[in-house]
Design a protein around this motif. Structure first.
Motif, PDB file in Angstrom:
ATOM      1  N   ASN A  32       0.854  -1.175   0.000  1.00  0.00           N
ATOM      2  CA  ASN A  32       0.000   0.000   0.000  1.00  0.00           C
ATOM      3  C   ASN A  32       0.899   1.236   0.000  1.00  0.00           C
ATOM      4  O   ASN A  32       1.741   1.394  -0.878  1.00  0.00           O
ATOM      5  CB  ASN A  32      -0.949  -0.047   1.184  1.00  0.00           C
ATOM      6  CG  ASN A  32      -2.162   0.840   0.977  1.00  0.00           C
ATOM      7  OD1 ASN A  32      -2.219   1.612   0.022  1.00  0.00           O
ATOM      8  ND2 ASN A  32      -3.138   0.726   1.854  1.00  0.00           N
ATOM      9  N   ALA A  33       0.754   2.116   0.954  1.00  0.00           N
ATOM     10  CA  ALA A  33       1.562   3.338   0.976  1.00  0.00           C
ATOM     11  C   ALA A  33       3.020   3.030   1.295  1.00  0.00           C
ATOM     12  O   ALA A  33       3.325   2.107   2.043  1.00  0.00           O
ATOM     13  CB  ALA A  33       1.012   4.322   1.995  1.00  0.00           C
ATOM     14  N   MET A  34       3.918   3.833   0.705  1.00  0.00           N
ATOM     15  CA  MET A  34       5.347   3.767   1.005  1.00  0.00           C
ATOM     16  C   MET A  34       5.802   5.170   1.372  1.00  0.00           C
ATOM     17  O   MET A  34       5.244   6.160   0.875  1.00  0.00           O
ATOM     18  CB  MET A  34       6.142   3.234  -0.198  1.00  0.00           C
ATOM     19  CG  MET A  34       5.661   1.878  -0.684  1.00  0.00           C
ATOM     20  SD  MET A  34       6.630   1.217  -2.060  1.00  0.00           S
ATOM     21  CE  MET A  34       7.994   0.463  -1.143  1.00  0.00           C
ATOM     22  N   ALA A  35       6.807   5.245   2.212  1.00  0.00           N
ATOM     23  CA  ALA A  35       7.212   6.567   2.710  1.00  0.00           C
ATOM     24  C   ALA A  35       8.686   6.583   3.080  1.00  0.00           C
ATOM     25  O   ALA A  35       9.307   5.529   3.271  1.00  0.00           O
ATOM     26  CB  ALA A  35       6.376   6.955   3.920  1.00  0.00           C
ATOM     27  N   ASN A  96       9.642   3.147   4.799  1.00  0.00           N
ATOM     28  CA  ASN A  96       8.536   2.534   5.524  1.00  0.00           C
ATOM     29  C   ASN A  96       7.490   2.108   4.497  1.00  0.00           C
ATOM     30  O   ASN A  96       7.258   2.828   3.525  1.00  0.00           O
ATOM     31  CB  ASN A  96       7.960   3.564   6.500  1.00  0.00           C
ATOM     32  CG  ASN A  96       6.646   3.146   7.107  1.00  0.00           C
ATOM     33  OD1 ASN A  96       5.592   3.321   6.498  1.00  0.00           O
ATOM     34  ND2 ASN A  96       6.703   2.609   8.303  1.00  0.00           N
ATOM     35  N   ALA A  97       6.873   0.955   4.730  1.00  0.00           N
ATOM     36  CA  ALA A  97       5.862   0.495   3.784  1.00  0.00           C
ATOM     37  C   ALA A  97       4.813  -0.355   4.489  1.00  0.00           C
ATOM     38  O   ALA A  97       5.131  -1.091   5.438  1.00  0.00           O
ATOM     39  CB  ALA A  97       6.510  -0.315   2.674  1.00  0.00           C
ATOM     40  N   ALA A  98       3.594  -0.248   4.005  1.00  0.00           N
ATOM     41  CA  ALA A  98       2.503  -1.092   4.477  1.00  0.00           C
ATOM     42  C   ALA A  98       2.383  -2.259   3.500  1.00  0.00           C
ATOM     43  O   ALA A  98       2.046  -2.045   2.330  1.00  0.00           O
ATOM     44  CB  ALA A  98       1.201  -0.306   4.525  1.00  0.00           C
ATOM     45  N   ILE A  99       2.691  -3.459   3.978  1.00  0.00           N
ATOM     46  CA  ILE A  99       2.811  -4.620   3.104  1.00  0.00           C
ATOM     47  C   ILE A  99       1.899  -5.746   3.552  1.00  0.00           C
ATOM     48  O   ILE A  99       1.837  -6.080   4.741  1.00  0.00           O
ATOM     49  CB  ILE A  99       4.277  -5.120   3.065  1.00  0.00           C
ATOM     50  CG1 ILE A  99       5.186  -4.017   2.499  1.00  0.00           C
ATOM     51  CG2 ILE A  99       4.397  -6.394   2.245  1.00  0.00           C
ATOM     52  CD1 ILE A  99       6.654  -4.347   2.511  1.00  0.00           C
ATOM     53  N   ARG A 100       1.227  -6.313   2.575  1.00  0.00           N
ATOM     54  CA  ARG A 100       0.410  -7.499   2.830  1.00  0.00           C
ATOM     55  C   ARG A 100       1.167  -8.711   2.285  1.00  0.00           C
ATOM     56  O   ARG A 100       1.475  -8.757   1.088  1.00  0.00           O
ATOM     57  CB  ARG A 100      -0.946  -7.372   2.157  1.00  0.00           C
ATOM     58  CG  ARG A 100      -1.874  -8.555   2.364  1.00  0.00           C
ATOM     59  CD  ARG A 100      -3.204  -8.339   1.667  1.00  0.00           C
ATOM     60  NE  ARG A 100      -3.998  -9.548   1.638  1.00  0.00           N
ATOM     61  CZ  ARG A 100      -5.158  -9.673   1.000  1.00  0.00           C
ATOM     62  NH1 ARG A 100      -5.669  -8.631   0.346  1.00  0.00           N
ATOM     63  NH2 ARG A 100      -5.810 -10.812   1.014  1.00  0.00           N
ATOM     64  N   GLU A 101       1.464  -9.636   3.163  1.00  0.00           N
ATOM     65  CA  GLU A 101       2.176 -10.835   2.751  1.00  0.00           C
ATOM     66  C   GLU A 101       1.206 -11.830   2.118  1.00  0.00           C
ATOM     67  O   GLU A 101       0.003 -11.804   2.390  1.00  0.00           O
ATOM     68  CB  GLU A 101       2.872 -11.471   3.947  1.00  0.00           C
ATOM     69  CG  GLU A 101       3.974 -10.612   4.532  1.00  0.00           C
ATOM     70  CD  GLU A 101       4.655 -11.287   5.709  1.00  0.00           C
ATOM     71  OE1 GLU A 101       5.235 -12.376   5.511  1.00  0.00           O
ATOM     72  OE2 GLU A 101       4.597 -10.735   6.813  1.00  0.00           O
ATOM     73  N   ASN A 102       1.765 -12.705   1.313  1.00  0.00           N
ATOM     74  CA  ASN A 102       0.964 -13.783   0.716  1.00  0.00           C
ATOM     75  C   ASN A 102       0.296 -14.609   1.815  1.00  0.00           C
ATOM     76  O   ASN A 102       0.934 -14.986   2.812  1.00  0.00           O
ATOM     77  CB  ASN A 102       1.848 -14.691  -0.134  1.00  0.00           C
ATOM     78  CG  ASN A 102       2.250 -14.041  -1.434  1.00  0.00           C
ATOM     79  OD1 ASN A 102       1.437 -13.402  -2.106  1.00  0.00           O
ATOM     80  ND2 ASN A 102       3.518 -14.166  -1.790  1.00  0.00           N
ATOM     81  N   TYR A 106      -4.263  -9.016   5.995  1.00  0.00           N
ATOM     82  CA  TYR A 106      -4.070  -7.693   6.558  1.00  0.00           C
ATOM     83  C   TYR A 106      -2.695  -7.170   6.169  1.00  0.00           C
ATOM     84  O   TYR A 106      -1.817  -7.909   5.725  1.00  0.00           O
ATOM     85  CB  TYR A 106      -4.187  -7.748   8.093  1.00  0.00           C
ATOM     86  CG  TYR A 106      -3.327  -8.824   8.715  1.00  0.00           C
ATOM     87  CD1 TYR A 106      -3.861 -10.079   9.027  1.00  0.00           C
ATOM     88  CD2 TYR A 106      -1.966  -8.616   8.972  1.00  0.00           C
ATOM     89  CE1 TYR A 106      -3.074 -11.083   9.569  1.00  0.00           C
ATOM     90  CE2 TYR A 106      -1.174  -9.608   9.513  1.00  0.00           C
ATOM     91  CZ  TYR A 106      -1.730 -10.843   9.815  1.00  0.00           C
ATOM     92  OH  TYR A 106      -0.948 -11.836  10.348  1.00  0.00           O
ATOM     93  N   TYR A 107      -2.507  -5.863   6.388  1.00  0.00           N
ATOM     94  CA  TYR A 107      -1.230  -5.202   6.118  1.00  0.00           C
ATOM     95  C   TYR A 107      -0.451  -5.021   7.416  1.00  0.00           C
ATOM     96  O   TYR A 107      -1.030  -4.694   8.450  1.00  0.00           O
ATOM     97  CB  TYR A 107      -1.452  -3.834   5.467  1.00  0.00           C
ATOM     98  CG  TYR A 107      -1.894  -3.908   4.028  1.00  0.00           C
ATOM     99  CD1 TYR A 107      -3.226  -4.088   3.699  1.00  0.00           C
ATOM    100  CD2 TYR A 107      -0.966  -3.797   2.996  1.00  0.00           C
ATOM    101  CE1 TYR A 107      -3.626  -4.167   2.368  1.00  0.00           C
ATOM    102  CE2 TYR A 107      -1.362  -3.861   1.659  1.00  0.00           C
ATOM    103  CZ  TYR A 107      -2.696  -4.050   1.359  1.00  0.00           C
ATOM    104  OH  TYR A 107      -3.084  -4.128   0.053  1.00  0.00           O
ATOM    105  N   ASN A 108       0.843  -5.191   7.331  1.00  0.00           N
ATOM    106  CA  ASN A 108       1.757  -4.869   8.427  1.00  0.00           C
ATOM    107  C   ASN A 108       2.681  -3.744   7.987  1.00  0.00           C
ATOM    108  O   ASN A 108       2.908  -3.538   6.792  1.00  0.00           O
ATOM    109  CB  ASN A 108       2.602  -6.089   8.810  1.00  0.00           C
ATOM    110  CG  ASN A 108       1.870  -7.051   9.719  1.00  0.00           C
ATOM    111  OD1 ASN A 108       1.046  -6.645  10.528  1.00  0.00           O
ATOM    112  ND2 ASN A 108       2.160  -8.323   9.571  1.00  0.00           N
ATOM    113  N   GLU A 109       3.215  -3.034   8.959  1.00  0.00           N
ATOM    114  CA  GLU A 109       4.143  -1.943   8.671  1.00  0.00           C
ATOM    115  C   GLU A 109       5.571  -2.461   8.788  1.00  0.00           C
ATOM    116  O   GLU A 109       5.928  -3.128   9.764  1.00  0.00           O
ATOM    117  CB  GLU A 109       3.924  -0.801   9.661  1.00  0.00           C
ATOM    118  CG  GLU A 109       4.720   0.444   9.361  1.00  0.00           C
ATOM    119  CD  GLU A 109       4.408   1.563  10.347  1.00  0.00           C
ATOM    120  OE1 GLU A 109       4.196   1.264  11.543  1.00  0.00           O
ATOM    121  OE2 GLU A 109       4.378   2.730   9.926  1.00  0.00           O
TER     122      GLU A 109
END
Length: 121
Positions: A32-35, A96-102, A106-109
């Motif tokens: 999702n978002a990256m920063a 920093n990134a909000a990532i959803r693993e396979n 949900y997304y983790n930071e």
């Protein structure tokens, strides 16, 4: 395991430029978002720039007009182009990134390890 690995930091003279990269790797379903954040000695960590998956961006006031954040979704990579650098830009820069693993709903930071940027003559 998901990892964020930054590169591109270093020493640059005032007025110079640097380009930071941050690549995400691992079992990634979606990002999702990256920063980019930065932390100078004795100061709190601050947001520098953020970009959504669709490409919408926002910047901290001190870097507006000088820094540009971009991303390559196919490469799971975010960039920070830094121009007209000033001594006050000296800091450790972290992505920093909000990532959803396979296999996860949900997304983790996630955070990178940080890369030092020093602006000095």
């Amino acid at each position: 395991q998901v990892q964020l690995v930054e590169s591109g930091g270093g020493l640059v003279q005032p007025g110079g430029s640097l380009r930071l990269s941050c690549a995400a790797s691992g079992s990634i379903f979606s990002i999702n978002a990256m920063a980019w954040y930065r932390q100078a000695p004795g100061k709190q960590r601050e947001l520098v720039a953020r970009i959504t998956r669709g490409g919408s961006t926002n910047y901290a006031y001190p870097v507006k007009g000088r820094f540009t954040i971009s991303r390559d979704n196919a490469k799971n990579t975010v960039y920070l182009q830094m121009n007209s650098l000033k001594p006050e830009d000296t800091a450790v820069y972290s992505c920093n990134a909000a990532i959803r693993e396979n296999g996860r709903p949900y997304y983790n930071e996630y955070w990178g390890q940080g890369t030092q940027v020093t602006v000095s003559s």
